[in-house]
Design a protein around this motif. Sequence first.
Motif, short mmCIF file in Angstrom:
data_model
loop_
_atom_site.label_atom_id
_atom_site.label_comp_id
_atom_site.label_asym_id
_atom_site.label_seq_id
_atom_site.Cartn_x
_atom_site.Cartn_y
_atom_site.Cartn_z
N TRP A 43 1.56 2.47 6.93
CA TRP A 43 1.27 2.50 5.51
C TRP A 43 0.98 3.94 5.09
CZ3 TRP A 43 1.63 -1.89 2.55
CH2 TRP A 43 1.75 -3.09 3.24
N ASP A 305 -8.87 -5.89 6.53
CA ASP A 305 -7.92 -5.86 5.41
C ASP A 305 -8.48 -4.97 4.30
OD1 ASP A 305 -6.50 -7.66 6.88
OD2 ASP A 305 -6.73 -9.35 5.49
N THR A 307 -7.51 -3.74 0.33
CA THR A 307 -6.63 -3.94 -0.82
C THR A 307 -6.79 -2.79 -1.81
OG1 THR A 307 -6.76 -6.34 -0.61
CG2 THR A 307 -6.02 -5.47 -2.73
N GLY A 310 -3.56 -3.69 -5.76
CA GLY A 310 -2.90 -4.97 -5.60
C GLY A 310 -2.13 -5.14 -4.31
N VAL A 311 -2.17 -4.13 -3.43
CA VAL A 311 -1.47 -4.18 -2.14
C VAL A 311 -2.51 -4.27 -1.03
CG1 VAL A 311 0.07 -2.96 -0.55
CG2 VAL A 311 0.47 -2.86 -3.03
N THR A 312 -2.31 -5.20 -0.10
CA THR A 312 -3.25 -5.36 1.00
C THR A 312 -2.69 -4.73 2.27
OG1 THR A 312 -4.18 -7.40 0.08
CG2 THR A 312 -4.49 -7.01 2.44
#
Length: 409
Positions: A43, A305, A307, A310-312
């Motif tokens: 990521w 996790d 976030t 809006g993306v985890t």
Amino acid sequence: MSTPETATDFDITADWHVADPYPFLTRLRHERPVFWSEHLRMWVITRYADVRDAYRDHRRFSSIGSLTISRTLTDEVKESLGEHRSFLDNFAANVDPPQHTRIRRAISRAFTPRAVARLGDAFATQVDAVLDAVEPRGRGDLVADLAHPPSARLTAAFIGVPPEDEDQVKQWVYSWFQLFLSPQPPARQRELAQDFLKYLDYVDRLVTERRAEPRDDFAGLMAGLIDTGPDGLSHREVVETISALLLGGNDTVPNGFCNAVHRMQRDRESWEAVVADQELIPNMIEETLRMDGASLGSFRRTTEDVTLHGVTIPADAEVFLHADSASHDETVFPDPERFDVHRANARDHMVFGYGIHHCVGAALARLELRIALERITTRLPGLRLAPGQEIGYRKSLVGRGLPRLLVEW
């Protein structure tokens, strides 16, 4: 072939990836600020505020194992490296508190303001010696002839590497950089791995010698802290700390110097302004680091996790904190692609990290860059780029560097 204007993912094999990724990064910040890269298999976080927040959130964005970037190595090479495939597991930038706190406290003993000032005096002597040798030629390679020798010599002397070993250590450090931080074909990986193992053996012997016969250098200081109680260091922690610091002197500082000169030569008015007024140099250095960071970012691993927008990002995922993109974030740096030696907030870049992982050698790096740029603008005010050369950046995920830059004066 992809371009920064059309790319949908990173591509470390493309010339633009390091040389001019900014149209691509701008699109990412606007459209996909949290981005899964198939090419990097991790990521990527690109906005300034998000990168800064992740740097200081070591609970969710862990540094443990963040520098162990061996995903491109073949199984054969990993096997040949053995336990050293996870090299730097015990370096300060690669661990979290409380281990980080203990190691950083030890390293900081060598970087007091008084010690840094002494190193600056020694560095100025090294720079003048190099200029004395090169100046009569009227031309040269800024990278090999002017940038690397003073920084490499100062770092070697600071660590405690004997002068007769400097060139060999420099070659081993370069091999380490290529092996772990730049993709290489299998045959080249095997060659680099052998150099890397020789390098580790050399540093290991240096630390062992300092334990037996202490000296007044960084290796001696660190060796003296081995097994000295709860705040002491392990032998491996010392070896990895010394090995990593040698990389900074042999790569990061010379890259920053060459990038600064290149940037000012492309914007000749800036060069002339600095020649006329050296008081501009400190802020010019920050603006150069912002625009052409010798370090492009840092790696982390999520512990849960996370976030964002809006993306985890799932737990136990690798994440690249793209400090170079953050340094071009137009919400923080207006007109970010304009080189401005007067930019008021240039120092807000994150080339040296942020928070507890801010580079412990940042003050020394800035001092070296200031001295080198003061000396070259004083002694070679007419310096200019040699005509007809093709200038390209080396392909790397972690740093922007020029393999050569031909200049005349």
